[in-house]
Design an enzyme around this catalytic site. Structure first.
Site, mmCIF file in Angstrom:
data_model
loop_
_atom_site.group_PDB
_atom_site.id
_atom_site.type_symbol
_atom_site.label_atom_id
_atom_site.label_comp_id
_atom_site.label_asym_id
_atom_site.label_seq_id
_atom_site.Cartn_x
_atom_site.Cartn_y
_atom_site.Cartn_z
ATOM 1 N N SER A 277 0.844 -1.194 0.000
ATOM 2 C CA SER A 277 0.000 0.000 0.000
ATOM 3 C C SER A 277 0.876 1.240 0.000
ATOM 4 O O SER A 277 1.972 1.235 0.570
ATOM 5 C CB SER A 277 -0.895 -0.008 1.244
ATOM 6 O OG SER A 277 -1.476 1.269 1.446
ATOM 7 N N GLU A 290 -6.643 -10.403 -7.753
ATOM 8 C CA GLU A 290 -7.708 -9.431 -7.945
ATOM 9 C C GLU A 290 -7.824 -9.003 -9.403
ATOM 10 O O GLU A 290 -8.929 -8.828 -9.929
ATOM 11 C CB GLU A 290 -7.463 -8.216 -7.046
ATOM 12 C CG GLU A 290 -7.672 -8.524 -5.573
ATOM 13 C CD GLU A 290 -7.300 -7.368 -4.666
ATOM 14 O OE1 GLU A 290 -7.614 -7.444 -3.468
ATOM 15 O OE2 GLU A 290 -6.694 -6.386 -5.145
#
Length: 460
Positions: A277, A290
């Site tokens: 992140s 994903e």
């Protein structure tokens, strides 16, 4: 603007119309297939006496030179040409002169583009199938290593019964095995050659279509020239098969995403297949899984695009059919990339076996076996079901598992319980006494793995 059909027209096509009509920006990837098809066509024309051997040799040598120059970066495909077919023919004529103008004898762009797309699709089916083979090997390796790795099996995303990781992976092996078989079916069904169909009604030249088909590795020629130029069923079949592959990958990705969460911690993804992140230093995100899940919709869209384009087209060829290429190219590229990346992620994934087993032990996954134990003692199943429901409520209230209950606690709910209840509801027992074909027991899984290994040895 270089066009093959300008003789009928007395003025230039409007530039915007030309750009809208042109396909070279995307069909240039068919250059190798276009040249392969042209070489076979020319060899057939010479065999039939339609071209001289001298012209054949010049044309074939010229085409091989163009192919070599494109692949080595010496020749750039120019967008001043309408499509890849006109580019190849124009460059050939520039290089060898008059014989190059004879290349198009006995064929139309309609059967030419139909051939190019079939050759391309056939090549891609083979490449996709090889990628599926690598994915199946990766799954099979996990199965062989984890016949004793216990985990919960789920229904409705709730823990249901204990299984093994090998058993869980076997379900995906079956899915991708079917995907391989679909590729095999598509290849077999599409392997007829449209070249020689002409614009739609064949040609008056004495073509030997069987010879051309043989040169290009087809089983034979298409038997209806109208269908030969307007068939895109094989492409729709491939996109449907790729949509199914992507659906399987997406389901698998969803599970890996869940298993990778802090709440589950069943897996640890390799750093090479994860990202972090920008503001949260603790994060390790399952981005590949994903993205595979996200790109599934893209492949679905390609299938719907082609189905929609084809649904209202009368026989035979119509310009709408040019819209087959961009979505097909994108779907093929997307699926290949997803299969390859997913396989790499799967090969490097680490499974937290202790965490998986603990999850199975503390999720009442052995409740069905407790009911079966009572049935074995003569209790009707419906009564047994109710008794075990009471056991589960008791355990939830106490914050314990079925394994943690004392015999006295068991007998307070039903006097049928004896000391052997603990062996009956042991997680290992619950898994390994299931030995019917397709079940998770170690013996059953080893038999299935043997079948899968034989399948992979015979993979074609």
């Amino acid at each position: 603007m270089a066009q093959l059909w300008g003789g009928r027209f007395t003025k230039e096509t409007d530039q915007l119309v030309y750009n809208f009509n042109a396909s070279i920006s995307f069909d240039k990837r068919l250059y190798a297939q276009d040249i392969r098809g042209s070489i076979a066509h020319v060899m057939m024309l010479a065999k039939q006496g339609i071209l001289t051997d001298a012209d054949k040799e010049k044309i074939v040598e010229g085409l091989e030179g163009i192919l070599d120059d494109i692949e080595k970066g010496r020749l750039e495909i120019s967008d001043k040409y309408e499509d890849i077919h006109s580019f190849v023919e124009a460059v050939l004529t520039e290089r060898i002169g008059e014989p190059g103008k004879k290349l198009h004898t006995g064929r139309s762009r309609n059967d030419q583009v139909a051939l190019d797309m079939k050759l391309y699709t056939r090549d891609e089916v083979h490449l996709i199938d090889n990628l599926l083979k690598e994915l199946l090997f990766a799954i099979l390796n996990i199965m062989e290593e984890h016949t004793e790795t216990i985990m919960p099996g789920f229904t409705h995303l709730q823990k249901a019964q204990p299984i093994t990781l090998a058993h869980h992976m076997g379900a995906y092996f079956e899915m991708f095995k079917r995907d391989h078989e679909r590729m095999h079916d598509i290849y077999r069904r599409m392997n007829t050659c449209p070249l020689g169909s002409g614009a739609l009604a064949g040609t008056t030249y004495p073509l030997d279509r069987d010879y051309t088909a043989k040169l290009l590795g087809f089983d034979g020629p298409t038997l209806n020239s109208m269908d030969g130029v307007s068939d895109r069923d094989y492409l729709i079949e491939l996109l449907a098969a790729l949509a199914t592959v992507m659906m399987h990958l997406s389901r698998f990705s969803e599970e890996i995403i869940i298993w990778n969460s802090n709440e589950y911690q069943f897996v640890e993804l390799d750093d090479a297949y994860s990202t972090g992140s920008s503001i949260m230093p603790q994060k390790k995100n399952p981005d590949i899984a994903e993205l595979v899940r996200g790109k599934t919709g893209r492949v679905y869209g390609a299938l719907m695009s082609l189905l929609t384009s084809m649904k209202g087209i009368p026989l035979a060829y119509n310009k709408d059919m040019q819209e087959d290429k961009e979505p097909a190219f994108d779907a093929i590229d997307t699926a290949k990339g997803c299969i390859s990346l997913f396989t790499g992620m799967l090969r490097t994934i680490r499974f937290n076996k202790d965490r998986m087993e603990a999850s199975a032990r503390h999720g009442f996954t052995n409740a069905t076996d407790a009911a079966d134990y009572l049935v074995g003692k003569g209790v009707p199943f419906r009564d047994a079901h109710g008794i075990v429901g009471q056991l589960v409520l008791y355990c939830i209230d106490k914050g314990i598992a079925l394994d943690d209950m004392t015999l006295e606690e068991y007998r307070e709910i039903s006097p049928v319980f004896q000391e052997d209840i603990y062996d009956a509801i042991s997680i290992d027992t619950c898994v390994n006494k299931r030995v019917t074909t397709g079940a998770p027991g170690k013996k059953a899984m080893e038999e299935v793995i043997g079948i899968y290994k034989k399948y992979m040895r015979e993979y074609s």
